[in-house]
Design a protein around this motif. Structure first.
Motif, PDB file in Angstrom:
ATOM      1  N   PRO A 178      32.658  -3.429  -4.813  1.00  0.00           N
ATOM      2  CA  PRO A 178      33.812  -2.588  -5.174  1.00  0.00           C
ATOM      3  C   PRO A 178      35.126  -3.331  -4.954  1.00  0.00           C
ATOM      4  CG  PRO A 178      32.288  -1.379  -3.774  1.00  0.00           C
ATOM      5  CD  PRO A 178      31.821  -2.794  -3.791  1.00  0.00           C
ATOM      6  N   MET A 179      36.120  -3.005  -5.780  1.00  0.00           N
ATOM      7  CA  MET A 179      37.419  -3.664  -5.646  1.00  0.00           C
ATOM      8  C   MET A 179      38.150  -3.175  -4.402  1.00  0.00           C
ATOM      9  SD  MET A 179      39.743  -1.934  -8.532  1.00  0.00           S
ATOM     10  CE  MET A 179      40.393  -0.299  -8.316  1.00  0.00           C
ATOM     11  N   LEU A 180      39.135  -3.974  -3.991  1.00  0.00           N
ATOM     12  CA  LEU A 180      39.939  -3.665  -2.812  1.00  0.00           C
ATOM     13  C   LEU A 180      41.410  -3.626  -3.215  1.00  0.00           C
ATOM     14  CD1 LEU A 180      38.257  -6.177  -0.353  1.00  0.00           C
ATOM     15  CD2 LEU A 180      37.966  -3.707  -0.360  1.00  0.00           C
ATOM     16  N   GLU A 181      42.172  -2.765  -2.550  1.00  0.00           N
ATOM     17  CA  GLU A 181      43.608  -2.728  -2.825  1.00  0.00           C
ATOM     18  C   GLU A 181      44.291  -3.970  -2.277  1.00  0.00           C
ATOM     19  OE1 GLU A 181      45.431   0.870  -1.514  1.00  0.00           O
ATOM     20  OE2 GLU A 181      44.100   2.123  -2.699  1.00  0.00           O
ATOM     21  N   GLN A 182      43.867  -4.433  -1.108  1.00  0.00           N
ATOM     22  CA  GLN A 182      44.420  -5.635  -0.494  1.00  0.00           C
ATOM     23  C   GLN A 182      43.340  -6.702  -0.434  1.00  0.00           C
ATOM     24  OE1 GLN A 182      47.509  -6.338   0.568  1.00  0.00           O
ATOM     25  NE2 GLN A 182      48.241  -4.365  -0.153  1.00  0.00           N
ATOM     26  N   ILE A 183      43.602  -7.845  -1.045  1.00  0.00           N
ATOM     27  CA  ILE A 183      42.639  -8.943  -1.053  1.00  0.00           C
ATOM     28  C   ILE A 183      42.753  -9.699   0.268  1.00  0.00           C
ATOM     29  CG2 ILE A 183      41.956 -11.058  -2.233  1.00  0.00           C
ATOM     30  CD1 ILE A 183      43.296  -9.919  -4.743  1.00  0.00           C
ATOM     31  N   GLY A 184      41.646 -10.183   0.768  1.00  0.00           N
ATOM     32  CA  GLY A 184      41.649 -10.970   1.989  1.00  0.00           C
ATOM     33  C   GLY A 184      41.352 -10.129   3.213  1.00  0.00           C
ATOM     34  N   ILE A 185      40.952 -10.811   4.265  1.00  0.00           N
ATOM     35  CA  ILE A 185      40.611 -10.158   5.524  1.00  0.00           C
ATOM     36  C   ILE A 185      41.911  -9.840   6.254  1.00  0.00           C
ATOM     37  CG2 ILE A 185      39.371 -10.441   7.698  1.00  0.00           C
ATOM     38  CD1 ILE A 185      37.602 -12.505   6.114  1.00  0.00           C
ATOM     39  N   MET A 186      41.991  -8.646   6.838  1.00  0.00           N
ATOM     40  CA  MET A 186      43.221  -8.231   7.488  1.00  0.00           C
ATOM     41  C   MET A 186      42.939  -7.426   8.747  1.00  0.00           C
ATOM     42  SD  MET A 186      44.352  -5.553   4.573  1.00  0.00           S
ATOM     43  CE  MET A 186      44.825  -3.993   5.260  1.00  0.00           C
TER      44      MET A 186
END
Length: 189
Positions: free
Chosen positions: A89-97
């Motif tokens: 599924p897509m994410l609103e914020q890319i990358g680990i946070m």
């Protein structure tokens, strides 16, 4: 366990290595150790189209982290890989946070040497180009209009009025020549 802080070093030249550390809170008996690759997952709340009713929560894998150091209550990790969104599924914020959780399922030990990342590799994609700087140079030539030279109220000497206008125009042109347009901004004239 979850990511509680993310820190990145500030590089001073293109030859400096870029580091991005992920700090993970650790409990006793967590099983984290050096060179262990774990998966970071993000909890996403799913709601209906109106946003009023919660349908449920899903845990979406974001990427993998490699543990580089383990302390009493904190482990430090670096990004091993980001997972492709092709099958996830897509994410609103890319990358680990901050706030992403750590999943030990599917974890493994990686004893390979760390990859050295340069500033240019970390900040710009491979196909991107650096911003260009454009210098705009203009030349303004003005001649006094007949009304300026024939107006006795302004000056008794028409040549003095014309030279004042030309000097003001040249000063404006010099200021414009010193301006540099960069980062795709435009100058209002």
């Amino acid at each position: 366990m979850s990511v509680v802080d993310v820190r990145r070093n500030i590089t001073l030249s293109e030859d400096d290595t870029v580091y991005k550390d992920f700090y993970i809170n650790v409990t006793a008996g967590s099983g984290l150790k050096k060179n262990l690759v774990v998966t970071a997952v993000r909890k996403i709340n799913v709601r209906d189209a109106s946003g009023a009713n919660a349908v449920g929560e899903i845990m979406v894998p974001v990427g993998q982290l490699k543990i580089i150091a383990v302390y009493d209550r904190v482990a430090v990790a670096r990004e091993f890989t980001l997972l492709s969104r092709d099958e996830l599924p897509m994410l609103e914020q890319i990358g680990i946070m901050t706030g992403d959780r750590i999943d030990l399922g599917g974890s493994f030990i990686d004893n390979s040497k760390p990859k050295r990342r340069k500033v240019s590799e970390a900040d710009t994609p491979a196909a991107a180009t650096s911003p260009t700087v454009t210098v705009v140079q203009t030349q303004i030539i003005t001649t006094p209009s007949p009304t300026e030279t024939a107006n006795p109220v302004v000056s008794a000497n028409p040549a003095a009025t014309a030279s004042t206008v030309v000097q003001a125009s040249l000063q404006t042109a010099e200021k414009l020549e010193k301006s540099v347009v960069s980062d795709n901004t435009t100058r209002n004239e």
